[in-house]
Motif scaffolding. Structure first.
Motif, PDB file in Angstrom:
ATOM      1  N   VAL A  88      -1.173  11.347  -6.922  1.00 45.55           N
ATOM      2  CA  VAL A  88      -2.312  10.613  -7.479  1.00 45.55           C
ATOM      3  C   VAL A  88      -2.788  11.270  -8.771  1.00 45.55           C
ATOM      4  O   VAL A  88      -3.104  10.588  -9.755  1.00 45.55           O
ATOM      5  CB  VAL A  88      -3.463  10.545  -6.453  1.00 45.55           C
ATOM      6  CG1 VAL A  88      -4.740  10.010  -7.103  1.00 45.55           C
ATOM      7  CG2 VAL A  88      -3.064   9.680  -5.270  1.00 45.55           C
ATOM      8  N   TYR A  91      -0.253  10.370 -11.569  1.00 42.52           N
ATOM      9  CA  TYR A  91      -0.370   8.976 -11.984  1.00 42.52           C
ATOM     10  C   TYR A  91      -1.664   8.744 -12.759  1.00 42.52           C
ATOM     11  O   TYR A  91      -1.698   7.937 -13.707  1.00 42.52           O
ATOM     12  CB  TYR A  91      -0.322   8.061 -10.758  1.00 42.52           C
ATOM     13  CG  TYR A  91       1.044   7.973 -10.100  1.00 42.52           C
ATOM     14  CD1 TYR A  91       2.156   8.600 -10.651  1.00 42.52           C
ATOM     15  CD2 TYR A  91       1.220   7.261  -8.922  1.00 42.52           C
ATOM     16  CE1 TYR A  91       3.399   8.520 -10.047  1.00 42.52           C
ATOM     17  CE2 TYR A  91       2.475   7.164  -8.311  1.00 42.52           C
ATOM     18  CZ  TYR A  91       3.551   7.800  -8.874  1.00 42.52           C
ATOM     19  OH  TYR A  91       4.785   7.715  -8.277  1.00 42.52           O
ATOM     20  N   SER A  92      -2.729   9.434 -12.364  1.00 44.40           N
ATOM     21  CA  SER A  92      -4.017   9.269 -13.057  1.00 44.40           C
ATOM     22  C   SER A  92      -3.944   9.823 -14.469  1.00 44.40           C
ATOM     23  O   SER A  92      -4.409   9.194 -15.425  1.00 44.40           O
ATOM     24  CB  SER A  92      -5.130   9.971 -12.274  1.00 44.40           C
ATOM     25  OG  SER A  92      -5.259   9.427 -10.973  1.00 44.40           O
ATOM     26  N   PHE A  97       1.125   3.735 -12.271  1.00 46.49           N
ATOM     27  CA  PHE A  97       0.929   3.423 -10.861  1.00 46.49           C
ATOM     28  C   PHE A  97       2.251   2.954 -10.273  1.00 46.49           C
ATOM     29  O   PHE A  97       2.857   2.001 -10.766  1.00 46.49           O
ATOM     30  CB  PHE A  97      -0.140   2.333 -10.694  1.00 46.49           C
ATOM     31  CG  PHE A  97      -0.331   1.923  -9.254  1.00 46.49           C
ATOM     32  CD1 PHE A  97      -1.148   2.670  -8.414  1.00 46.49           C
ATOM     33  CD2 PHE A  97       0.318   0.810  -8.746  1.00 46.49           C
ATOM     34  CE1 PHE A  97      -1.324   2.297  -7.084  1.00 46.49           C
ATOM     35  CE2 PHE A  97       0.153   0.435  -7.419  1.00 46.49           C
ATOM     36  CZ  PHE A  97      -0.678   1.182  -6.588  1.00 46.49           C
ATOM     37  N   LEU A 102       3.387   6.425  -4.033  1.00 45.10           N
ATOM     38  CA  LEU A 102       2.171   6.634  -3.240  1.00 45.10           C
ATOM     39  C   LEU A 102       2.438   6.467  -1.746  1.00 45.10           C
ATOM     40  O   LEU A 102       1.794   7.117  -0.916  1.00 45.10           O
ATOM     41  CB  LEU A 102       1.080   5.666  -3.689  1.00 45.10           C
ATOM     42  CG  LEU A 102       0.533   5.905  -5.097  1.00 45.10           C
ATOM     43  CD1 LEU A 102      -0.417   4.791  -5.493  1.00 45.10           C
ATOM     44  CD2 LEU A 102      -0.183   7.265  -5.169  1.00 45.10           C
TER      45      LEU A 102
END
Length: 320
Positions: A88, A91-92, A97, A102
């Protein structure tokens, strides 16, 4: 110079993660480290986790599924949580995404999925643990593992390796680099079998059984991965420890027990180094990746004390 014993599995774990990073950075890499780490996961599961899980099953009332799976999946969660958090975070930062990453199933999409921002080894390992939990559940009435753990692992290894061979001969999974749980779970069974080889007779049986993985060389050609797994397994079975200088033992142990975060962060470490310096030697990149992984491991292990300290400071500020 102080000499002390070092568990051979710890040494091979450190060599495996070094091999993975060095191979990715095109420096002294010997393919097969990930295979041995799956073997070692089965080895350590039997030594350190299985007894607690099995004891929770054997009760006068029968199988205590709730207690068993609380122990089993709390162990898996220790792997899942940091992997998900780091995924996460990546990806942030990158503004991307990828649902497969995930859900920890990107290995079913292929090695180039998410531009390589995935962690196939950890994903496959988690999937293997999930498959293994089903195997345990099948034994809820007969308690085969509890009654005869070694032969349970031996049969599991023989059956799962046969399934792996048949599947790979029947379906071409080279696009996925064969990184699928049903093709690799035999390595986990092999590790469990090795951990239960407590005497010469069982060691001999295990050695003979493990030799069948050399069939890969016949059916699929040369593979340093299989040879790494095979000889690493034999060393683990027959050479319980090695004598090394104490300072080297300490360094090796730290690297070994930081292997998960080294694996998670090594590509990002390389990327950061390339942004800071115009040219980075592969050797330096490997060294820095090990150090970064070690530091993050230390921080992760002490996260509770850091959070408590932070909340204490915030509470004091609020009261002023």
């Amino acid at each position: 110079m102080n000499i002390s014993k070092l568990d051979i599995s710890v040494l091979l774990r450190a060599i495996s993660i070094f091999s993975i990073v060095a191979g990715h950075f095109h420096w002294l890499g010997i393919a097969g480290g990930a295979y041995y780490l799956i073997f070692l996961s089965g080895f350590n599961f039997v030594l350190f986790t299985a007894k607690k899980a099995i004891d929770s099953k054997v009760t006068n009332a029968g199988f205590n599924a709730k207690k068993f799976y609380r122990i089993y999946f709390s162990f898996i969660w220790k792997i899942v949580l940091p992997t998900l958090l780091y995924t996460v975070f990546l990806y942030s930062v990158l503004g991307e995404f990828h649902i497969g990453g995930l859900l920890l199933i990107s290995n079913f999409y292929g090695p180039d999925y998410a531009n390589g921002l995935t962690f196939w080894f950890i994903e496959v390992l988690i999937q293997i643990y999930l498959l293994f939990s089903i195997v345990f559940y099948i034994n809820t009435k007969f308690f085969v593992f509890h009654k005869s753990p070694y032969y349970f692992m031996l049969v599991g290894f023989l059956v799962s390796y046969t399934v792996s061979i048949i599947c790979r001969l029947t379906w071409d999974t080279s696009y996925y680099l064969d990184r699928l749980p049903h093709l690799m779970i035999y390595m986990f069974f092999a590790g469990g079998m090795a951990a239960l080889s407590k005497n010469i007779r069982l060691k001999m049986i295990t050695t003979s059984a493990l030799s069948i993985i050399l069939m890969d060389l016949i059916y699929f050609g040369w593979s340093s991965r299989i040879l790494f797994l095979y000889f690493g397994s034999l060393f683990t079975i027959w050479l319980p420890y090695i004598l090394l200088p104490r300072v080297i033992n300490k360094i090796v142990t730290i690297v070994a027990f930081s292997s998960m975060f080294i694996y998670l962060t090594h590509f990002q470490t390389l990327s950061l180094l390339n942004k800071i310096f115009s040219s980075v030697s592969p050797g330096l990149a490997v060294l820095m990746s090990l150090l970064v992984g070690i530091v993050i491991t230390k921080v992760w292990k002490k996260r509770h004390s850091y959070l408590e300290r932070m909340f204490t400071i915030l509470h004091i500020k609020e009261n002023k």
